[in-house]
Design a protein around this motif. Structure first.
Motif, PDB file in Angstrom:
ATOM      1  N   PHE A 188       0.891  -1.303   0.034  1.00  0.00           N
ATOM      2  CA  PHE A 188       0.090   0.015   0.037  1.00  0.00           C
ATOM      3  C   PHE A 188       0.847   1.266  -0.185  1.00  0.00           C
ATOM      4  CE2 PHE A 188       0.667  -1.172   4.356  1.00  0.00           C
ATOM      5  CZ  PHE A 188       1.054  -0.099   5.013  1.00  0.00           C
ATOM      6  N   GLY A 189       0.395   2.463  -0.575  1.00  0.00           N
ATOM      7  CA  GLY A 189       1.015   3.737  -0.348  1.00  0.00           C
ATOM      8  C   GLY A 189      -0.088   4.784  -1.128  1.00  0.00           C
ATOM      9  N   SER A 190       0.694   5.737  -1.305  1.00  0.00           N
ATOM     10  CA  SER A 190      -0.113   7.076  -1.987  1.00  0.00           C
ATOM     11  C   SER A 190      -0.331   6.461  -3.327  1.00  0.00           C
ATOM     12  CB  SER A 190       0.858   8.014  -1.944  1.00  0.00           C
ATOM     13  OG  SER A 190       2.145   8.045  -2.461  1.00  0.00           O
ATOM     14  N   ILE A 191      -1.445   7.006  -3.907  1.00  0.00           N
ATOM     15  CA  ILE A 191      -1.987   6.721  -5.316  1.00  0.00           C
ATOM     16  C   ILE A 191      -1.240   7.790  -6.314  1.00  0.00           C
ATOM     17  CG2 ILE A 191      -3.880   6.460  -6.631  1.00  0.00           C
ATOM     18  CD1 ILE A 191      -5.572   6.018  -4.219  1.00  0.00           C
ATOM     19  N   GLU A 192      -0.554   7.068  -7.019  1.00  0.00           N
ATOM     20  CA  GLU A 192       0.299   7.815  -7.866  1.00  0.00           C
ATOM     21  C   GLU A 192      -0.319   7.738  -9.330  1.00  0.00           C
ATOM     22  OE1 GLU A 192       2.690   9.744  -6.837  1.00  0.00           O
ATOM     23  OE2 GLU A 192       2.361   8.906  -4.913  1.00  0.00           O
ATOM     24  N   ALA A 193      -1.313   6.929  -9.791  1.00  0.00           N
ATOM     25  CA  ALA A 193      -1.943   6.860 -10.795  1.00  0.00           C
ATOM     26  C   ALA A 193      -3.114   5.753 -10.728  1.00  0.00           C
ATOM     27  CB  ALA A 193      -0.884   6.175 -12.160  1.00  0.00           C
ATOM     28  N   SER A 194      -4.340   6.608 -11.223  1.00  0.00           N
ATOM     29  CA  SER A 194      -5.499   5.743 -11.133  1.00  0.00           C
ATOM     30  C   SER A 194      -5.638   4.296 -11.646  1.00  0.00           C
ATOM     31  CB  SER A 194      -6.824   6.501 -11.829  1.00  0.00           C
ATOM     32  OG  SER A 194      -6.661   7.588 -11.161  1.00  0.00           O
ATOM     33  N   ALA A 195      -6.546   3.362 -11.101  1.00  0.00           N
ATOM     34  CA  ALA A 195      -6.736   2.077 -11.643  1.00  0.00           C
ATOM     35  C   ALA A 195      -7.220   2.027 -13.041  1.00  0.00           C
ATOM     36  CB  ALA A 195      -7.467   1.363 -10.702  1.00  0.00           C
ATOM     37  N   GLN A 196      -7.057   0.896 -13.593  1.00  0.00           N
ATOM     38  CA  GLN A 196      -7.700   0.771 -15.088  1.00  0.00           C
ATOM     39  C   GLN A 196      -9.049   0.210 -14.847  1.00  0.00           C
ATOM     40  OE1 GLN A 196      -5.402  -2.249 -16.691  1.00  0.00           O
ATOM     41  NE2 GLN A 196      -3.881  -0.746 -17.597  1.00  0.00           N
ATOM     42  N   GLU A 197      -9.974   0.792 -16.058  1.00  0.00           N
ATOM     43  CA  GLU A 197     -11.301   0.267 -15.917  1.00  0.00           C
ATOM     44  C   GLU A 197     -11.553  -0.995 -15.597  1.00  0.00           C
ATOM     45  OE1 GLU A 197     -14.259   1.989 -15.943  1.00  0.00           O
ATOM     46  OE2 GLU A 197     -12.989   3.607 -15.483  1.00  0.00           O
ATOM     47  N   LYS A 198     -12.506  -1.404 -14.752  1.00  0.00           N
ATOM     48  CA  LYS A 198     -12.703  -2.901 -14.375  1.00  0.00           C
ATOM     49  C   LYS A 198     -13.748  -3.389 -15.051  1.00  0.00           C
ATOM     50  CE  LYS A 198     -13.507  -5.605 -10.226  1.00  0.00           C
ATOM     51  NZ  LYS A 198     -13.346  -5.664  -8.981  1.00  0.00           N
ATOM     52  N   GLU A 199     -13.744  -4.242 -15.957  1.00  0.00           N
ATOM     53  CA  GLU A 199     -14.797  -5.137 -16.556  1.00  0.00           C
ATOM     54  C   GLU A 199     -15.699  -6.279 -15.845  1.00  0.00           C
ATOM     55  OE1 GLU A 199     -13.304  -6.477 -20.263  1.00  0.00           O
ATOM     56  OE2 GLU A 199     -12.218  -4.808 -20.900  1.00  0.00           O
ATOM     57  N   PHE A 200     -16.715  -6.273 -15.906  1.00  0.00           N
ATOM     58  CA  PHE A 200     -17.461  -7.320 -15.111  1.00  0.00           C
ATOM     59  C   PHE A 200     -18.194  -8.367 -16.196  1.00  0.00           C
ATOM     60  CE2 PHE A 200     -17.375  -3.579 -12.349  1.00  0.00           C
ATOM     61  CZ  PHE A 200     -17.109  -4.176 -11.235  1.00  0.00           C
ATOM     62  N   MET A 201     -18.073  -9.695 -15.797  1.00  0.00           N
ATOM     63  CA  MET A 201     -19.232 -10.332 -16.592  1.00  0.00           C
ATOM     64  C   MET A 201     -20.558 -10.333 -16.239  1.00  0.00           C
ATOM     65  SD  MET A 201     -17.980 -13.972 -14.467  1.00  0.00           S
ATOM     66  CE  MET A 201     -18.715 -15.285 -15.194  1.00  0.00           C
ATOM     67  N   THR A 202     -21.317 -11.048 -17.234  1.00  0.00           N
ATOM     68  CA  THR A 202     -22.714 -10.654 -17.182  1.00  0.00           C
ATOM     69  C   THR A 202     -23.325 -11.284 -15.947  1.00  0.00           C
ATOM     70  OG1 THR A 202     -23.446 -12.643 -18.482  1.00  0.00           O
ATOM     71  CG2 THR A 202     -22.875 -10.629 -19.950  1.00  0.00           C
ATOM     72  N   ASP A 203     -24.344 -10.717 -15.271  1.00  0.00           N
ATOM     73  CA  ASP A 203     -25.171 -11.240 -14.068  1.00  0.00           C
ATOM     74  C   ASP A 203     -25.614 -12.750 -14.653  1.00  0.00           C
ATOM     75  OD1 ASP A 203     -24.701  -9.085 -12.972  1.00  0.00           O
ATOM     76  OD2 ASP A 203     -26.648  -8.375 -12.645  1.00  0.00           O
ATOM     77  N   GLU A 204     -25.984 -12.804 -15.799  1.00  0.00           N
ATOM     78  CA  GLU A 204     -26.774 -14.279 -16.235  1.00  0.00           C
ATOM     79  C   GLU A 204     -25.589 -15.233 -16.172  1.00  0.00           C
ATOM     80  OE1 GLU A 204     -28.932 -10.960 -17.601  1.00  0.00           O
ATOM     81  OE2 GLU A 204     -27.008 -11.358 -18.054  1.00  0.00           O
ATOM     82  N   ASP A 205     -24.439 -14.934 -16.157  1.00  0.00           N
ATOM     83  CA  ASP A 205     -23.230 -15.990 -16.410  1.00  0.00           C
ATOM     84  C   ASP A 205     -22.967 -16.193 -15.003  1.00  0.00           C
ATOM     85  OD1 ASP A 205     -23.319 -16.440 -18.997  1.00  0.00           O
ATOM     86  OD2 ASP A 205     -21.698 -14.902 -19.387  1.00  0.00           O
ATOM     87  N   ARG A 206     -23.125 -15.417 -13.895  1.00  0.00           N
ATOM     88  CA  ARG A 206     -22.726 -15.324 -12.419  1.00  0.00           C
ATOM     89  C   ARG A 206     -23.630 -15.683 -11.308  1.00  0.00           C
ATOM     90  NH1 ARG A 206     -18.113 -10.777 -10.312  1.00  0.00           N
ATOM     91  NH2 ARG A 206     -17.204 -12.251  -8.766  1.00  0.00           N
ATOM     92  N   PHE A 207     -24.992 -15.462 -11.675  1.00  0.00           N
ATOM     93  CA  PHE A 207     -25.900 -15.531 -10.585  1.00  0.00           C
ATOM     94  C   PHE A 207     -27.193 -16.232 -11.042  1.00  0.00           C
ATOM     95  CE2 PHE A 207     -23.839 -11.337 -10.400  1.00  0.00           C
ATOM     96  CZ  PHE A 207     -23.152 -11.458  -8.964  1.00  0.00           C
ATOM     97  N   LYS A 208     -27.791 -17.003  -9.906  1.00  0.00           N
ATOM     98  CA  LYS A 208     -29.170 -17.392 -10.091  1.00  0.00           C
ATOM     99  C   LYS A 208     -30.112 -16.906  -9.134  1.00  0.00           C
ATOM    100  CE  LYS A 208     -27.706 -21.785 -12.573  1.00  0.00           C
ATOM    101  NZ  LYS A 208     -28.447 -21.640 -13.790  1.00  0.00           N
ATOM    102  N   THR A 209     -31.203 -16.671  -9.481  1.00  0.00           N
ATOM    103  CA  THR A 209     -32.089 -16.278  -8.107  1.00  0.00           C
ATOM    104  C   THR A 209     -33.472 -16.970  -8.254  1.00  0.00           C
ATOM    105  OG1 THR A 209     -31.143 -14.006  -8.162  1.00  0.00           O
ATOM    106  CG2 THR A 209     -33.141 -14.359  -6.917  1.00  0.00           C
ATOM    107  N   PHE A 210     -33.957 -17.525  -7.176  1.00  0.00           N
ATOM    108  CA  PHE A 210     -35.008 -18.351  -6.969  1.00  0.00           C
ATOM    109  C   PHE A 210     -35.973 -17.834  -5.795  1.00  0.00           C
ATOM    110  CE2 PHE A 210     -31.879 -21.113  -8.544  1.00  0.00           C
ATOM    111  CZ  PHE A 210     -32.460 -21.901  -9.722  1.00  0.00           C
ATOM    112  N   ALA A 211     -37.361 -17.678  -6.137  1.00  0.00           N
ATOM    113  CA  ALA A 211     -38.040 -17.191  -5.073  1.00  0.00           C
ATOM    114  C   ALA A 211     -39.240 -18.473  -4.677  1.00  0.00           C
ATOM    115  CB  ALA A 211     -38.962 -16.216  -5.545  1.00  0.00           C
TER     116      ALA A 211
END
Length: 197
Positions: free
Chosen positions: A174-197
């Motif tokens: 850790f330390g001081s932030i000298e440059a920002s992080a790159q953009e973060k990509e996310f996989m689709t919710d359909e590939d990652r989650f299941k929801t039931f009721a």
């Protein structure tokens, strides 16, 4: 910010410097509190940490670099050395450990769950790592999680007087932030989650 906003803001920051608005004592207190408040299975509190600042922090990354020098082909070592130097440029490193004596004790006390305690120990350290990382991010301190274990575990244990029962799991630089992080990509919710009721 809300908790969700805090974890959305927390990112891997690789361009780190060694200046922070918080003092070493304030950073140490924050790190300890985040770990102390992190949940663990059976309230085992198996997470341990070695907090390295300034010269001790640089020494750690020098140990890792010199150990890797013996393992990485010479023609590929320059990029490895550059990476280690970028970590050393930060303010500090938290070495996250799990106390194997605690794990073994729980295995003996609760034999029916014996196989689960090493897994739950890994959960504990992951939660502690995430808590510290997010707490630092909240204070505008950049960090990235590294895994150079077990590369230099033995020498690090000697240099920093780490008990034999402590198993190194990760390193948060850790330390001081000298440059920002790159953009973060996310996989689709359909590939990652299941929801039931």
């Amino acid at each position: 910010m809300s908790f969700i906003q805090e974890i959305e803001t927390r990112r891997s920051i690789y361009a780190l410097g060694n200046t922070t608005e918080l003092s070493n004592a304030e950073l140490e207190a924050l790190i300890k509190k985040a770990i102390r408040l992190s949940p663990s299975a059976f309230n085992s509190q198996s997470s341990r940490a070695v907090v390295l600042f300034d010269t001790s922090h640089v020494k750690f990354w020098e140990i890792v670099k010199e150990t890797l020098r013996k393992m990485v082909p010479e023609d590929k070592f320059e990029s490895t050395a550059t990476r280690m130097d970028s970590f050393a440029a930060g303010k500090g490193t938290v070495l996250f450990y799990e106390d194997q004596d605690i794990v073994k004790s729980l295995q003996e006390q609760f034999a029916i769950y014996a196989d689960n305690f090493p897994v739950w120990s890994e959960h504990s350290t992951a939660i502690a790592q995430f808590a510290v990382w997010t707490a630092l991010s909240e204070q505008k301190v950049g960090a990235s999680l590294q895994h150079y274990n077990p590369v230099a575990d033995e020498e690090v244990a000697k240099v920093f007087d780490v008990p034999a029962s402590w198993k190194l799991r990760a390193q948060l630089v850790f330390g001081s932030i000298e440059a920002s992080a790159q953009e973060k990509e996310f996989m689709t919710d359909e590939d990652r989650f299941k929801t039931f009721a």
